[in-house]
Every structure is written in C-alpha cells, then in structure tokens.
Design a protein around this motif. Structure first.
Motif: not given
Length: 219
Positions: A1-6
């Motif tokens: 998921m995008a939130t894992d990185h940002f």
C-alpha cells in the motif's frame, strides 16, 4: 500500500461537516474541476500568484499538478501539506499547511481556497479550524502564520475570528501593481483561548510524525 511507504497519505482530519485528506488522483481531478468553475470574482485577485487568471482548462491542470507535486517534493525539513476539503461527499476546495524545519521552529503557514459555489456557508472557517487543530494539538506547533491581500475581507475575517493577531504589512506585485499584504500570526496561547467548540478528529497521524520532522524516519 502507498501508506506503507508514505504514511502521510493516510492522514485524515474530520469535523462534523468536513473531511480534510491528502488527495487521491480522483480527488485531484475533482479539485481541478472546482477550480475551472471559478474561485472568486474575476475583478478581484486574492492570490499573490494570479493563477486563477488562466483559462479554465489551464487553471484546472495547474491545480492538479501543483498539488500532486507538493507530495512528490516532500521532505521532513521542507514540507507542504495540501488537503482537499470534502463536504457532503464532494470536493469543494483545498486547505494547505507548510513549514520549513518544523522540528525546530514549530511554526506553520497556511493557505486555502473554496469553489465559488461553496462560499458563504462557514466552510472556510471550519476547514481552517480543522487545520489549526492538526497543527497545534496534533503536531505541537507554537505559531501559525497567515496572510491576505488587502481587500480580501472574507479571509481576513476568518483569521481574526480564530484569534490571529496583526503581524505586520508587506507589499506584493499582483497583476502588475503594488498591493498591500496583511500578515497575521496565531500563537498557541491565542489558539487555546479562541479555539472553536466544533469537534475535530485526527486519525492516521502517529506514523506520519517523522515525515513532519518530529523524530527519525525508519531506515
């Protein structure tokens, strides 16, 4: 998921009427459409950079790219957080907050705009109040700065109503002429004395803190 990185993309700020969130691509498209339909009377110019003078299609594209680019350029030392404002399921405008070296200065600045069809209903005050809650209660800010072009009575009224004090006057070149810029500052003490009764809920903030310069990023 995008939130894992940002993780910042998972941040949400909610009031009884509004949700403020980092925009998805669909949100940016909706925001661009709002900008194309108009933000203010063309006879006036409330912005230092007169981006609303552009033709509707160009205006829409610039809004899409500008807000997307803010997240692409993000660093913990220099960040710009544009949050789309959602009312009754529709994107109606944007509330942003930015800072340089926030972990040291604990000072933020903000800007915002609403589509013409959504003005005059108290949304501007409520979305600024939500942003201030995020800044002071969520991030531990000590000061919040804002500025308006002289004559932008609505924005000035929002700032004064939320407890900002006068913080000097500048001059900006807007549409080829000199315009006075009224500057305002809200301290943490004044925010606590004037904070609205409207409840604000912030979710998804904890993993974002290092990205705001509050702690070390995970390696």
């Amino acid at each position: 998921m995008a939130t894992d990185h940002f993780p910042v993309l998972g941040l949400r700020v909610r009031t009884p009427r509004l949700e403020l969130r980092p925009p998805s691509l669909d949100d940016l498209s909706a925001l661009a459409d709002v900008a194309a339909r108009g933000v203010h009377d063309p006879a006036e110019m409330p912005f230092v950079v007169p981006w609303t003078d552009r033709p509707p299609a160009v205006r829409a594209r610039s809004v899409f790219q500008h807000n997307l680019g803010a997240y692409a350029r993000w660093t913990p030392q220099d960040w710009h957080l544009p949050l789309v404002v959602v009312h009754e399921g529709a994107v109606v405008g944007v509330q942003d907050m930015e800072a340089a070296d926030f972990g040291i200065t604990r000072r933020v600045a903000s800007g915002s705009w609403l589509g013409l069809g959504h003005q005059g209903r108290g949304i501007g005050t409520e979305m600024r109040a939500a942003m201030l809650h995020l800044a002071f209660e969520g991030l531990g800010a000590r000061e919040a700065a804002s500025a308006v072009m002289e004559g932008n009575v609505r924005s000035e009224r929002v700032s004064r109503g939320l407890g900002y004090r006068d913080d000097g006057v500048g001059v900006q070149a807007v549409r080829g002429r000199a315009v006075r810029e009224l500057r305002f500052l809200l301290t943490r003490e004044d925010w606590e004395a004037h904070r609205p009764d409207t409840p604000v809920e912030v979710s998804g903030l904890a993993p974002c803190l290092p990205f705001f310069g509050l702690g070390e990023l995970p390696e």
